[in-house]
Enzyme design. Structure first.
Site, PDB file in Angstrom:
ATOM      1  N   LYS A 112       0.824  -1.215   0.000  1.00 57.15           N
ATOM      2  CA  LYS A 112       0.000   0.000   0.000  1.00 57.15           C
ATOM      3  C   LYS A 112       0.859   1.266   0.000  1.00 57.15           C
ATOM      4  CE  LYS A 112      -0.790   0.335   5.029  1.00 57.15           C
ATOM      5  NZ  LYS A 112      -0.123   1.620   5.263  1.00 57.15           N
ATOM      6  N   THR A 113       1.994   1.236   0.709  1.00 58.96           N
ATOM      7  CA  THR A 113       2.845   2.425   0.748  1.00 58.96           C
ATOM      8  C   THR A 113       3.401   2.732  -0.642  1.00 58.96           C
ATOM      9  OG1 THR A 113       3.457   1.916   3.040  1.00 58.96           O
ATOM     10  CG2 THR A 113       4.824   3.508   1.870  1.00 58.96           C
ATOM     11  N   ASP A 134      -4.096   7.302   5.033  1.00 60.51           N
ATOM     12  CA  ASP A 134      -3.557   5.953   5.253  1.00 60.51           C
ATOM     13  C   ASP A 134      -4.216   5.353   6.491  1.00 60.51           C
ATOM     14  OD1 ASP A 134      -1.998   3.707   4.960  1.00 60.51           O
ATOM     15  OD2 ASP A 134      -0.222   4.581   5.903  1.00 60.51           O
ATOM     16  N   GLU A 135      -4.307   4.014   6.538  1.00 60.57           N
ATOM     17  CA  GLU A 135      -4.868   3.292   7.691  1.00 60.57           C
ATOM     18  C   GLU A 135      -6.243   3.842   8.067  1.00 60.57           C
ATOM     19  OE1 GLU A 135      -3.426   0.706   8.517  1.00 60.57           O
ATOM     20  OE2 GLU A 135      -1.248   0.901   8.431  1.00 60.57           O
ATOM     21  N   GLN A 148      -7.690  -5.282   9.593  1.00 59.53           N
ATOM     22  CA  GLN A 148      -6.651  -4.858  10.532  1.00 59.53           C
ATOM     23  C   GLN A 148      -7.126  -3.725  11.448  1.00 59.53           C
ATOM     24  OE1 GLN A 148      -2.402  -5.006   9.075  1.00 59.53           O
ATOM     25  NE2 GLN A 148      -3.402  -4.969   7.078  1.00 59.53           N
ATOM     26  N   ARG A 166       2.390 -10.641  10.464  1.00 59.63           N
ATOM     27  CA  ARG A 166       3.697  -9.994  10.687  1.00 59.63           C
ATOM     28  C   ARG A 166       4.832 -10.913  10.259  1.00 59.63           C
ATOM     29  NH1 ARG A 166       2.031  -5.764   9.861  1.00 59.63           N
ATOM     30  NH2 ARG A 166       0.155  -6.960   9.458  1.00 59.63           N
TER      31      ARG A 166
END
Length: 733
Positions: free
Chosen positions: A32-33, A218-219, A249, A600
């Protein structure tokens, strides 16, 4: 446009869609970044959009810096877009318009430690029982009120006018007035006051709507109501809003995050384009398969499934330990076994549900001389000496900051004790001015002894001198001057102890922090520096270069990744925790947290549980986590995950205490126990009288001596027991 060739089909579609609302559903590790940074480059380089008109907001300084660095690397020069955290963006707006809300532009930002100190003072002033009402209790309620938002005046109308509500409202009101008097805001205020500013002054809102014609968030799944309102108000004018997030998430609902913001984005904006990023670049397919088998049990989620073109990789290892010590021993042993010349200790992470679990792992790692770092302990910036010197800096920046002054007026000792300080606070309150202004009054100073008066004059002169010259000095110069001229450094040196030496080392390390900021921006001002360290998030303290095993909670791990991950404590009651069942969607949030933990891991994942666990001083036998039972068993190796064969015992309840067709809840066991008790009562409802012979599964056969319908006395080979009828499993012979 060659740089877009690095993106996959979906990422490229998202990067090139610039006009109108866009929802990017970006699964864990889906790049996504990269998508966001390439989108900004495409907007500025190909579409000709002025970077000045772009606002990109995220949650951590680490994420904001990474995004900005990537964009500038791609375009080869600096960018004047705002790429900031929510709090930093709001703070920058408030610095320019604080007077509209009655604040000075040099207002201070109070961190949680400052807030607790202020609430403690209020509790003391009101004579409230500190054991019954802790500062954390009040601050938790105040924070939730500011998110809604509910003012202190509105609190009792919303929550009733009983004694507890009135006490909260009184503390809340005094807290707000103290903040305003100190020309200070807390973190919640930065968001709340920005929204208030937009509502109060339409010209200010129009100014930023016209500037930020293109907004990226973002997020987005972690946004609360105030963040949602801030973004929505800015985006209403041009409707060019792009939000990136993953509803799977959303793990911060307990601190205000509202998952509806992302789930209902298409209701808030018309003609939304939705792009799903489902290709994962982080984990093996076995790890992704395990994560999906758990998260797919959630009902409140957007349909998507992560996939990868990587190999299947190793299966997930499951280990059922005897107790928490055996669990820690196993994990430490695995780290020793896996550690090799080409693997470093910082490739390993132990992610647990609660901080209290870390102790046994710290002990086990220490015994094997394995270096480790606990992320989430006492922050460097919360250490006494660092808080002291930052309060000196805060007072130079804002002389109305009473909280900072109270902390350092007698650091080092200047002869101003608690009683003297209390008199000064009272006098300042009567005069309706800051304590610093009161200290500037010659008549007030003359009331002290000559030694104390001299010390106070030296203190005020020091603060005034640097305050008047703060625009002309580097922060490092101000810092050096305060350390030496205040006498703080000398006082530590005179102590000549190991503790004092450690404090001096920390103060010197803080100077390195200042130098780093000055190297990045030679023109950085004192207010800007204070803002940056005040807004540091815990994850920003993670140093990926430190060669040590990382121990942290799963909440802290969000946004990070590790080759090898251990997830201990996979037991019902611990993970998911019992509190998850207090809210209707509590179990779903815990399941999302499990999904975050699993994703993770890049290469290997270990899951462990303990047959019995001592936690908070109590030892219990445990039951393996519901999340373990939801895992695809074909992806797991190691110990078997126990699943009882279901046996109907009536009324839809099965032998393991779980109702068929529903997920496990803590009170199901209580419900099952009550049904068993009722059954025992029915089984032993026959009247027992003296002389009857009975059998008991533990004590054997016995003779009834007496029975009053509730208590029965029975002799088991001369050992007389008093048992409760209906509770004791007695069978009449």
């Amino acid at each position: 446009m060659e740089y877009l060739n690095k993106l996959n089909k979906e990422q490229r579609a998202a990067a090139m869609y610039t006009e109108g609302p866009l929802l990017i559903l970006a699964g864990a590790g889906s790049g996504k970044t990269s998508t966001m940074t390439h989108r900004i480059v495409y907007m500025t380089e190909e579409k000709g959009i002025d970077p000045y008109n772009i606002l990109a907001v995220t949650f951590t300084n680490k994420a904001a810096k990474e995004m900005k660095d990537r964009v500038e690397t791609l375009i080869g020069h600096g960018l004047n877009s705002w790429i900031l955290t929510f709090h930093s963006a709001c703070l920058r707006i408030l610095r320019s318009h604080a007077e509209v809300l009655g604040y000075g532009r040099d207002f201070a930002v109070y961190d949680p430690t400052d807030q607790k100190t202020m609430i403690k003072n209020i509790i003391k002033e009101l004579g409230i029982d500190a054991k019954r009402y802790t500062p954390s209790y009040f601050l938790g309620i105040i924070s939730k009120c500011k998110e809604k938002p509910i003012t202190a005046e509105e609190y009792t109308n919303v929550y009733g006018d009983d004694i507890k509500a009135k006490t909260v409202a009184q503390v809340y009101g005094m807290y707000e007035r103290a903040l305003k008097k100190n020309n200070a805001m807390d973190f919640d205020d930065l968001l709340l006051n920005t929204v208030r500013l937009f509502k109060k002054d339409e010209t200010v809102l129009l100014k930023y709507q016209n500037r930020f014609r293109y907004i990226m968030v973002d997020e987005y799944q972690d946004t609360n109501r105030m963040q949602y309102m801030f973004i929505k108000m800015l985006a209403e004018a041009h409707n060019n809003i792009c939000v990136v997030g993953d509803d799977d998430q959303c793990i911060y609902q307990w601190r205000g995050a509202d998952i509806r913001n992302i789930l209902e984005f298409e209701k808030d904006f018309k003609d939304v384009k939705v792009v799903k990023l489902e290709q994962n670049y982080r984990s093996t397919s076995n790890i992704l398969g395990a994560a999906h088998s758990v998260i797919s049990n959630n009902r409140s989620r957007k349909s998507k499934k992560l996939w990868t073109d990587q190999d299947a990789g190793n299966k997930i290892v499951y280990y059922r330990a005897e107790d928490e010590r055996d669990e820690a021993y196993f994990i430490a042993s695995e780290i020793n076994r896996m550690k090799s010349s080409d693997r470093k200790y910082n490739d390993f992470a132990i992610l647990y549900r609660t901080n209290s679990q870390s102790r046994t792992f710290e002990e086990a790692l220490s015994r094997r001389e394995i270096p480790y770092r606990v992320l989430g302990g006492l922050r460097y910036y919360d250490r006494k000496e660092i808080k002291d010197i930052t309060c000196y800096l805060r007072l130079v920046q804002n002389k109305a900051d009473d909280l900072a002054l109270i902390r350092i007026i007698n650091e080092p000792k200047r002869g101003i004790g608690g009683k003297t300080l209390e008199k000064l606070r009272t006098l300042a309150a009567v005069r309706q001015e800051s304590i610093f202004n009161t200290l500037m009054d010659r008549e007030v100073i003359s009331s002290f002894s000559s030694k104390i008066s001299s010390n106070i004059e030296s203190f005020t002169e020091l603060i005034n001198s640097y305050s008047s010259e703060k625009e002309n000095l580097r922060i490092s110069d101000i810092y050096d001057g305060l350390l030496v001229k205040s006498g703080y450094l000398k006082a530590l040196e005179e102590q000549n102890t190991l503790e004092a030496e450690s404090r001096i080392e920390n103060l010197m390390e803080f100077k390195s922090v200042i130098y780093n900021y000055e190297d990045e921006d030679p023109n950085i001002t004192l207010p800007e520096f204070m803002e940056r360290i005040a807004l540091l998030a815990e994850v920003d303290n993670h140093d990926a270069g430190e060669n040590a095993v990382v121990l942290m909670t799963m909440h802290s791990a969000k946004g990070l990744e590790f080759p090898f991950v251990f997830m201990p404590g996979m037991e019902d009651g611990l993970f998911p925790g019992w509190r998850a069942f207090d809210r209707e969607d509590g179990l779903e949030e815990e399941r999302r947290l499990c999904y975050v933990g699993i994703t993770r891991a890049k290469e290997r994942l270990w899951l462990t549980s303990a047959e019995r666990r001592t936690l908070y001083g109590k030892t219990d036998y445990t039951r393996e986590s519901q999340f373990l039972r939801e895992l695809d068993k074909s992806l797991i190796e190691g110990d078997a995950i126990f699943e009882k064969k279901k046996r109907d015992v009536g009324q839809g309840v099965f032998s393991d205490g779980i109702t068929e067709g529903s997920s496990f809840k803590p009170f199901d066991q209580l419900k099952y126990a009550r049904q068993q008790m009722k059954k025992n009562l029915e089984d032993s409802s026959d009247d027992l009288s003296a002389g009857d012979m009975v059998s008991h599964p533990k004590f054997g056969e016995g003779k009834v001596l007496s029975c009053d319908g509730k208590i029965v006395q029975i002799s088991f080979d001369g050992d007389v027991k008093k048992l409760a009828v209906g509770f004791a499993p007695l069978k009449k012979l």
